[in-house]
Every structure is written in structure tokens, then in C-alpha cells.
Design an enzyme around this catalytic site. Structure first.
Site, PDB file in Angstrom:
ATOM      1  N   ALA A  65       0.786  -1.607  -0.083  1.00 12.89           N
ATOM      2  CA  ALA A  65       0.288   0.418   0.293  1.00 12.89           C
ATOM      3  C   ALA A  65       1.077   1.076   0.157  1.00 12.89           C
ATOM      4  CB  ALA A  65      -1.115   0.354   1.318  1.00 12.89           C
ATOM      5  N   GLU A 111      -1.064  -9.111  -0.663  1.00  7.94           N
ATOM      6  CA  GLU A 111      -2.762  -8.804  -0.511  1.00  7.94           C
ATOM      7  C   GLU A 111      -3.627  -8.840  -2.122  1.00  7.94           C
ATOM      8  OE1 GLU A 111      -2.292  -5.903   2.402  1.00  7.94           O
ATOM      9  OE2 GLU A 111      -2.908  -7.700   3.879  1.00  7.94           O
TER      10      GLU A 111
HETATM   11  N1  CAA Z   1       4.621   3.134  -1.132  1.00  8.66           N
HETATM   12  C1  CAA Z   1       5.220   4.278  -1.338  1.00  8.66           C
HETATM   13  N2  CAA Z   1       6.551   4.345  -1.934  1.00  8.66           N
HETATM   14  C2  CAA Z   1       7.263   3.430  -1.721  1.00  8.66           C
HETATM   15  C3  CAA Z   1       6.094   1.807  -1.743  1.00  8.66           C
HETATM   16  C4  CAA Z   1       5.457   1.790  -1.223  1.00  8.66           C
HETATM   17  N3  CAA Z   1       4.997   0.605  -0.031  1.00  8.66           N
HETATM   18  N4  CAA Z   1       7.136   0.932  -2.155  1.00  8.66           N
HETATM   19  C5  CAA Z   1       8.444   1.613  -2.586  1.00  8.66           C
HETATM   20  N5  CAA Z   1       8.281   3.431  -2.568  1.00  8.66           N
HETATM   21  C6  CAA Z   1       8.856   4.144  -3.600  1.00  8.66           C
HETATM   22  C7  CAA Z   1       9.902   4.775  -2.247  1.00  8.66           C
HETATM   23  O1  CAA Z   1       9.687   5.995  -2.097  1.00  8.66           O
HETATM   24  C8  CAA Z   1      11.178   5.409  -3.921  1.00  8.66           C
HETATM   25  O2  CAA Z   1      10.357   6.416  -4.399  1.00  8.66           O
HETATM   26  P1  CAA Z   1      11.351   7.728  -4.362  1.00  8.66           P
HETATM   27  O3  CAA Z   1      11.961   6.577  -5.722  1.00  8.66           O
HETATM   28  O4  CAA Z   1      10.217   8.782  -4.904  1.00  8.66           O
HETATM   29  O5  CAA Z   1      12.785   7.213  -3.193  1.00  8.66           O
HETATM   30  C9  CAA Z   1      10.153   4.414  -5.451  1.00  8.66           C
HETATM   31  O6  CAA Z   1       9.632   3.704  -4.484  1.00  8.66           O
HETATM   32  C10 CAA Z   1      11.782   2.710  -5.513  1.00  8.66           C
HETATM   33  O7  CAA Z   1      11.737   2.434  -4.313  1.00  8.66           O
HETATM   34  P2  CAA Z   1      13.329   1.820  -3.213  1.00  8.66           P
HETATM   35  O8  CAA Z   1      13.957   3.441  -3.538  1.00  8.66           O
HETATM   36  O9  CAA Z   1      12.710   1.583  -1.748  1.00  8.66           O
HETATM   37  O10 CAA Z   1      13.553   0.567  -4.225  1.00  8.66           O
HETATM   38  P3  CAA Z   1      14.268  -0.556  -3.432  1.00  8.66           P
HETATM   39  O11 CAA Z   1      15.421  -1.663  -5.111  1.00  8.66           O
HETATM   40  O12 CAA Z   1      15.766   0.393  -2.819  1.00  8.66           O
HETATM   41  O13 CAA Z   1      14.032  -1.020  -2.460  1.00  8.66           O
HETATM   42  C11 CAA Z   1      11.521  -1.858  -1.753  1.00  8.66           C
HETATM   43  C12 CAA Z   1      12.408  -1.392  -2.968  1.00  8.66           C
HETATM   44  C13 CAA Z   1      12.816  -3.056  -0.567  1.00  8.66           C
HETATM   45  C14 CAA Z   1      10.814  -2.538  -2.304  1.00  8.66           C
HETATM   46  C15 CAA Z   1      11.528  -0.625  -0.965  1.00  8.66           C
HETATM   47  O14 CAA Z   1      11.514   0.131  -1.117  1.00  8.66           O
HETATM   48  C16 CAA Z   1      10.437  -0.691   0.350  1.00  8.66           C
HETATM   49  O15 CAA Z   1      10.912  -1.257   1.297  1.00  8.66           O
HETATM   50  N6  CAA Z   1       8.974  -0.764   0.072  1.00  8.66           N
HETATM   51  C17 CAA Z   1       8.464  -0.893   0.768  1.00  8.66           C
HETATM   52  C18 CAA Z   1       7.309  -2.020   0.983  1.00  8.66           C
HETATM   53  C19 CAA Z   1       6.435  -2.543   2.299  1.00  8.66           C
HETATM   54  O16 CAA Z   1       6.821  -2.060   3.551  1.00  8.66           O
HETATM   55  N7  CAA Z   1       5.250  -2.296   2.329  1.00  8.66           N
HETATM   56  C20 CAA Z   1       4.107  -2.495   2.595  1.00  8.66           C
HETATM   57  C21 CAA Z   1       3.713  -1.211   2.810  1.00  8.66           C
HETATM   58  S1  CAA Z   1       2.091  -1.175   4.055  1.00  8.66           S
HETATM   59  C22 CAA Z   1       0.923  -1.614   3.563  1.00  8.66           C
HETATM   60  O17 CAA Z   1       1.127  -2.608   2.313  1.00  8.66           O
HETATM   61  C23 CAA Z   1       0.087  -2.576   4.379  1.00  8.66           C
HETATM   62  C24 CAA Z   1      -1.441  -3.241   4.360  1.00  8.66           C
HETATM   63  O18 CAA Z   1      -1.577  -3.909   4.305  1.00  8.66           O
HETATM   64  C25 CAA Z   1      -2.132  -3.134   3.267  1.00  8.66           C
END
Ligand code: CAA
Length: 257
Positions: A65, A111
């Protein structure tokens, strides 16, 4: 047919939805969920569509999300808007749904895949529920789907630790159906969708309902639904066609009526 956050097209009776926020690794915001759900419902109603396929791009199915959007939430805004309620509509889709996963399928992205009936993934795809690291938890069905797929102990371990789950691990625990080389994910998903699109559509639908009942209802209730659906199948022309084709030693041609 493209919308703000998804691309949509049809191919061989398969309705395809591609998540399209590549710069945010297809992070799912509210608008995107609404678009996905609306399009799934539209495909579900379209006679010529037999299977619905959801995919991302090479880097990500969806990395969760949208965290930026979630940062603005308060308990009251969540309670009033109930943003995860719309996801329940995916569980009501009658046609077969397939998720084709390349790259990350994390949090809400995992999900979304778990809401689909079948999951095909790249052998280097990464699944997982990292929500605990954000100080929250899965909220769009993750605790339920994963527990049904792998049992309580393993689900707790994965969701509590929030560690990435490799595609091989997901396959091992029965969470996904198949893994293939990354460049073959789309091809394999389409191949599977085509196979399903040649099956009798009414049978597909009745089977989906009965299998769902196996998860949601008691054995006795589930068996009743199975039996009723078996009897209903005999109201279809496709039942006639399937059995006649068998007798005539030719492949059946199913019309979905
Ligand atoms: N929401 C918003 N933006 C996101 C995102 C997310 N879930 N995941 C990645 N992005 C964005 C990053 O902020 C980044 O944006 P910028 O370039 O503007 O900084 C872009 O996507 C690329 O991401 P990374 O630079 O972080 O890429 P990476 O290859 O270094 O890492 C990753 C990849 C490991 C997937 C990392 O992006 C990450 O950990 N993302 C978050 C994953 C996460 O925590 N997901 C759970 C969300 S909560 C949820 O989903 C609740 C639910 O049950 C509904």
C-alpha cells in the site's frame, strides 16, 4: 481503456490489468484499488472475457500500500473511510483470477496477489509482509489469506518477523502455484489463462464457489454447496456439449451457457 494508475486490455478472452505506478514500484493507493476493483467487476460482467489476469512490471507486482498516503491517516479517517472494505469486492469476482508476479509483491501487493485464485511468479520474485517494520500490520486480508495457505504457526512467523519470502519458499508452503524464469512469467500466466478460457465457464464459476465454501463453511455446508452446484451444471448447454463431445470422441466447444 487505460486509467490513471492501471493499463487495461483484452487478449484472447483474457481481461488484463497492469498496475502502472512504476516510479513508486506500483505502490497501491486508494485510487488504484478503486480502479482495479472497478475493472475486475467490469471484466466479470463482460461475456467475451473468461479469465482475469493482474500483473505489474519487471521490477514489481506491487511494493505494498502507498506508505505516503497512509502517513496522513488517523484512526478516525480510517474508521470513517474504511479504505480496505473495497478489497472484499475482489473476493466476489466469479471468473477465475490470476496474478502474474515479477519482482516485489509486498504488503498490500502480496494481499492483492493473494486475493487472486492462482499466482504465477518469477523464481526471483519476493513476497512478504513488512508492515511490522512500519509499526503496523497487514490490513487488506494478509493475516487471513496467509494463515489459510500455510497454517497458523508459519503465518505468524512470517508476519511477525516481516522478512522477505522467496518465490521458492512461497511455492513450498503452497502460497503460490508455479514459478518460472522471470522472462517467462507473462507467457506462463497467459498460457494458463488460455487453458482456463477453454474450460466450461459455468463449471469454472460453480467450482470456484464450491472451493471458496471449503474455506468459509463447515464440511457439511460445503458439501451441500458442491452438490447443488453439480446439479446446476446440468442446466447448462455446456454439460450437454461436454458429454456429447466425449461420446463423439472430439474436443468440446464450450459457450458458457
Ligand atoms: N509506498 C510508497 N512508495 C513506495 C513504496 C510503498 N509501499 N514502496 C516503494 N516506494 C517508492 C520509494 O519510496 C521510492 O520512491 P522515490 O524514488 O521517490 O524515493 C521508489 O518507490 C523506489 O523504491 P526504493 O528506492 O525503496 O527501491 P529499492 O529497490 O531500494 O527497494 C523495496 C525496494 C525493498 C521494495 C522498498 O521500496 C520497500 O521496502 N518498500 C516498502 C515495502 C513495504 O513496506 N510495503 C508494505 C506497505 S504497508 C501495507 O501494504 C499495508 C497493507 O496491508 C495494505
Amino acid at each position: 481503456m487505460n486509467k490513471e494508475h492501471i493499463n487495461v486490455w483484452e487478449e484472447d478472452r483474457i481481461g488484463i490489468i497492469q498496475l502502472n505506478r512504476p516510479k513508486a514500484l506500483n505502490a497501491i493507493n486508494r485510487k488504484m484499488v478503486d480502479e482495479i476493483v472497478d475493472q475486475m467487476q467490469a471484466f466479470d460482467q463482460e461475456d467475451q472475457i473468461r479469465v482475469i489476469l493482474i500483473k505489474g512490471d519487471n521490477r514489481a507486482f506491487a511494493a505494498g500500500a502507498d506508505i505516503e498516503e497512509m502517513m496522513e491517516e488517523t484512526p478516525l479517517s480510517l474508521e470513517l473511510l474504511d479504505p480496505f472494505a473495497v478489497w472484499d469486492k475482489i473476493s466476489l469476482i466469479k471468473k477465475p483470477t490470476i496474478a502474474a508476479v515479477n519482482g516485489f509483491a509486498l504488503g498490500g501487493g502480496f494481499e492483492l496477489a493473494l486475493h487472486c485464485d492462482l499466482i504465477i511468479a518469477a523464481e526471483d520474485a519476493t513476497f512478504g509482509f513488512p508492515e511490522i517494520k512500519l509499526g503496523v500490520m497487514p490490513g487488506a486480508g494478509g493475516t487471513q489469506f496467509l494463515t489459510k495457505a500455510m497454517g497458523r504457526r508459519k503465518a505468524l512467523e512470517w508476519i511477525w518477523l516481516g522478512e522477505p519470502m522467496s518465490a521458492r519458499e512461497a511455492l513450498h508452503y503452497g502460497v503460490i502455484n508455479r514459478i518460472v524464469a522471470p522472462e517467462l512469467v507473462d507467457e506462463e500466466a497467459i498460457r494458463l489463462a488460455r487453458q482456463l478460457s477453454n474450460q466450461a465457464p459455468i463449471s469454472l464459476r460453480l467450482i470456484k464457489e464450491a472451493v471458496q465454501a471449503a474455506e468459509d463453511q463447515s464440511l457439511l455446508e460445503g458439501k451441500k454447496i458442491e452438490r447443488k452446484n453439480f446439479y446446476v451444471a446440468f442446466a447448462s448447454e455446456d454439460q450437454n456439449e461436454g458429454m456429447r463431445a466425449f461420446k463423439e470422441k472430439r474436443p468440446p466447444h464450450f459457450k458458457g451457457v
